[in-house]
Structures are given as C-alpha cells and as structure tokens.
Design a protein around this motif. Sequence first.
Motif, PDB file in Angstrom:
ATOM      1  N   MET A   1      88.653  76.703  95.315  1.00 23.00           N
ATOM      2  CA  MET A   1      88.143  75.366  95.579  1.00 23.00           C
ATOM      3  C   MET A   1      89.151  74.593  96.414  1.00 23.00           C
ATOM      4  N   TYR A   2      88.619  73.818  97.375  1.00 24.35           N
ATOM      5  CA  TYR A   2      89.493  73.034  98.233  1.00 24.35           C
ATOM      6  C   TYR A   2      89.477  71.594  97.740  1.00 24.35           C
ATOM      7  N   VAL A   3      90.669  71.044  97.519  1.00 30.40           N
ATOM      8  CA  VAL A   3      90.771  69.732  96.885  1.00 30.40           C
ATOM      9  C   VAL A   3      91.438  68.722  97.816  1.00 30.40           C
ATOM     10  N   ILE A   4      90.810  67.554  97.951  1.00 27.78           N
ATOM     11  CA  ILE A   4      91.428  66.411  98.632  1.00 27.78           C
ATOM     12  C   ILE A   4      91.755  65.390  97.551  1.00 27.78           C
ATOM     13  N   LEU A   5      92.995  64.949  97.522  1.00 29.42           N
ATOM     14  CA  LEU A   5      93.427  63.969  96.515  1.00 29.42           C
ATOM     15  C   LEU A   5      93.839  62.676  97.230  1.00 29.42           C
ATOM     16  N   VAL A   6      93.274  61.558  96.806  1.00 30.02           N
ATOM     17  CA  VAL A   6      93.724  60.256  97.315  1.00 30.02           C
ATOM     18  C   VAL A   6      94.130  59.397  96.121  1.00 30.02           C
ATOM     19  N   TYR A   7      95.305  58.793  96.216  1.00 26.46           N
ATOM     20  CA  TYR A   7      95.766  57.991  95.088  1.00 26.46           C
ATOM     21  C   TYR A   7      96.022  56.546  95.503  1.00 26.46           C
ATOM     22  N   ASP A   8      95.849  55.687  94.524  1.00 24.89           N
ATOM     23  CA  ASP A   8      96.061  54.254  94.706  1.00 24.89           C
ATOM     24  C   ASP A   8      96.702  53.786  93.402  1.00 24.89           C
ATOM     25  N   VAL A   9      98.028  53.865  93.365  1.00 25.09           N
ATOM     26  CA  VAL A   9      98.737  53.596  92.109  1.00 25.09           C
ATOM     27  C   VAL A   9      99.792  52.515  92.310  1.00 25.09           C
ATOM     28  N   ASN A  10     100.188  51.909  91.221  1.00 24.79           N
ATOM     29  CA  ASN A  10     101.231  50.884  91.243  1.00 24.79           C
ATOM     30  C   ASN A  10     102.513  51.443  91.872  1.00 24.79           C
ATOM     31  N   VAL A  11     103.183  50.610  92.635  1.00 28.38           N
ATOM     32  CA  VAL A  11     104.365  51.038  93.385  1.00 28.38           C
ATOM     33  C   VAL A  11     105.435  51.670  92.474  1.00 28.38           C
ATOM     34  N   ASN A  12     105.457  51.286  91.214  1.00 30.67           N
ATOM     35  CA  ASN A  12     106.433  51.856  90.273  1.00 30.67           C
ATOM     36  C   ASN A  12     106.180  53.324  89.970  1.00 30.67           C
ATOM     37  N   VAL A  14     104.385  55.408  92.308  1.00 31.38           N
ATOM     38  CA  VAL A  14     104.028  56.133  93.529  1.00 31.38           C
ATOM     39  C   VAL A  14     104.888  57.379  93.716  1.00 31.38           C
ATOM     40  N   ASN A  15     106.178  57.239  93.584  1.00 33.44           N
ATOM     41  CA  ASN A  15     107.062  58.383  93.840  1.00 33.44           C
ATOM     42  C   ASN A  15     106.791  59.545  92.893  1.00 33.44           C
ATOM     43  N   LYS A  16     106.556  59.214  91.645  1.00 34.32           N
ATOM     44  CA  LYS A  16     106.320  60.249  90.645  1.00 34.32           C
ATOM     45  C   LYS A  16     104.978  60.948  90.899  1.00 34.32           C
ATOM     46  N   VAL A  17     103.964  60.169  91.234  1.00 34.03           N
ATOM     47  CA  VAL A  17     102.644  60.741  91.534  1.00 34.03           C
ATOM     48  C   VAL A  17     102.728  61.642  92.767  1.00 34.03           C
ATOM     49  N   LEU A  18     103.390  61.150  93.802  1.00 31.78           N
ATOM     50  CA  LEU A  18     103.495  61.930  95.034  1.00 31.78           C
ATOM     51  C   LEU A  18     104.270  63.227  94.795  1.00 31.78           C
ATOM     52  N   LYS A  19     105.384  63.116  94.091  1.00 32.83           N
ATOM     53  CA  LYS A  19     106.218  64.296  93.822  1.00 32.83           C
ATOM     54  C   LYS A  19     105.426  65.345  93.029  1.00 32.83           C
ATOM     55  N   THR A  20     104.678  64.890  92.048  1.00 31.23           N
ATOM     56  CA  THR A  20     103.880  65.804  91.234  1.00 31.23           C
ATOM     57  C   THR A  20     102.767  66.447  92.063  1.00 31.23           C
ATOM     58  N   ALA A  21     102.047  65.633  92.811  1.00 30.00           N
ATOM     59  CA  ALA A  21     100.934  66.159  93.607  1.00 30.00           C
ATOM     60  C   ALA A  21     101.420  67.161  94.653  1.00 30.00           C
ATOM     61  N   ARG A  22     102.610  66.921  95.199  1.00 32.83           N
ATOM     62  CA  ARG A  22     103.156  67.829  96.218  1.00 32.83           C
ATOM     63  C   ARG A  22     103.512  69.193  95.651  1.00 32.83           C
ATOM     64  N   ARG A  23     103.685  69.284  94.340  1.00 32.30           N
ATOM     65  CA  ARG A  23     103.936  70.606  93.756  1.00 32.30           C
ATOM     66  C   ARG A  23     102.688  71.488  93.867  1.00 32.30           C
ATOM     67  N   TYR A  24     101.535  70.868  94.056  1.00 29.73           N
ATOM     68  CA  TYR A  24     100.267  71.604  94.084  1.00 29.73           C
ATOM     69  C   TYR A  24      99.592  71.585  95.455  1.00 29.73           C
ATOM     70  N   LEU A  25      99.788  70.489  96.192  1.00 28.25           N
ATOM     71  CA  LEU A  25      99.001  70.271  97.404  1.00 28.25           C
ATOM     72  C   LEU A  25      99.900  69.915  98.589  1.00 28.25           C
ATOM     73  N   GLN A  29      98.784  62.594 104.682  1.00 25.53           N
ATOM     74  CA  GLN A  29      98.869  61.234 105.200  1.00 25.53           C
ATOM     75  C   GLN A  29      99.260  60.358 104.016  1.00 25.53           C
ATOM     76  N   ASN A  30      99.696  59.161 104.262  1.00 22.04           N
ATOM     77  CA  ASN A  30     100.007  58.229 103.187  1.00 22.04           C
ATOM     78  C   ASN A  30      98.898  58.233 102.131  1.00 22.04           C
ATOM     79  N   SER A  31      99.245  58.587 100.910  1.00 19.27           N
ATOM     80  CA  SER A  31      98.308  58.588  99.768  1.00 19.27           C
ATOM     81  C   SER A  31      97.264  59.689  99.791  1.00 19.27           C
TER      82      SER A  31
END
Lengths: 87, 87
Positions: A1-12, A14-25, A29-31
């Motif tokens: 399955m091909y997954v597109i993830l877009v996030y809109d999270v509190n700035v506090n 953001v880094n943790k969400v991005l770091k986690t998502a990058r382990r998989y995807l 582009q920004n978010s």
Amino acid sequence: MYVILVYDVNVNRVNKVLKTARRYLTWVQNSVLEGELTEATYRALKNDLTRIIDPEEDSVLFYILGNTKYTKRELLGIKKGGEEWIY
Amino acid sequence: MYVILVYDVNVNRVNKVLKTARRYLTWVQNSVLEGELTEATYRALKNDLTRIIDPEEDSVLFYILGNTKYTKRELLGIKKGGEEWIY
C-alpha cells in the motif's frame, strides 16, 4: 500500500512527529511524507504517532492508495524532497 | 478527477495561495485542500497559482486520483476541515 501522510500538529510536537514519520516514509514537502508500507509497518507508524500527538489539538491524515496506477502527481514550483519519489 | 493539493510556500504568499485554492477546493488541514475538479477547472487552478507562487522558492504539489475507489483516508487526532469531506 502506498501512503501519503500530512500532519498539522502543534509546534512543540512537530520535530518528534517528523522524526518518527521519517523512520517509515520519505519526506516530500513541509508536513508531507509518502512511501510504500506493509499493513504491519503502517500499523506501527500509527501506533508511534498516536503516542506523540495530542488528539485534541493535532491532526495526522493518511491517504492510502491501494493502486498508484490511478494516481498522478503534478508539481508547480520547486521540488523540495531530497530523495527520489517512488512513483 | 479528485485532486489533493498540498502547498509549501513562503509566508508572504500563503494567504494568497490559500484564498485562491479555496475558490476551487475544500480546506482539509493546514496546507492541504481537496476536491472534485474537471480538467478545465484543474487547469484554471494551476494557472492561477502559477501567477502567485515564486517557482524558485515555493512548492505546490497535486495528487490527482483518477478513481477514489482505490483510495482510503484515515485520521489520527482532530478533524480540522470545517466542511464535509466528499469521499
């Protein structure tokens, strides 16, 4: 399955969400990240993110493409992601 | 055709890009809009955005789903878009 993830999270968070998502995807582009996942890794990604986000404030949206044959992409402006896109 | 638009543009042009994109699509989340378009309105949207963005700095990415039958969406956290999603 091909997954597109877009996030809109509190700035506090953001880094943790991005770091986690990058382990998989792949970062596109920004978010926005995307990539091919198995059902199991998709579930693991969701579990990891659920532990990070505040469900009353943050939003993480997944588009799951069962078949990329029916999907095209088109870009205006510059390509921001450093890695090659899969399709 | 069903179109998902994600933008990553300089803060000076964010309002103009969002305002323009909302004339065609439904706002879903920060930097993300979607909706059903004809070929002609999709072309018009691209023309309008091309006139606004700086192609050396900004990025507007479209995913064009020929058939939403093969696409699912899943959300973690809160639903941010005020309007109903089409599919």
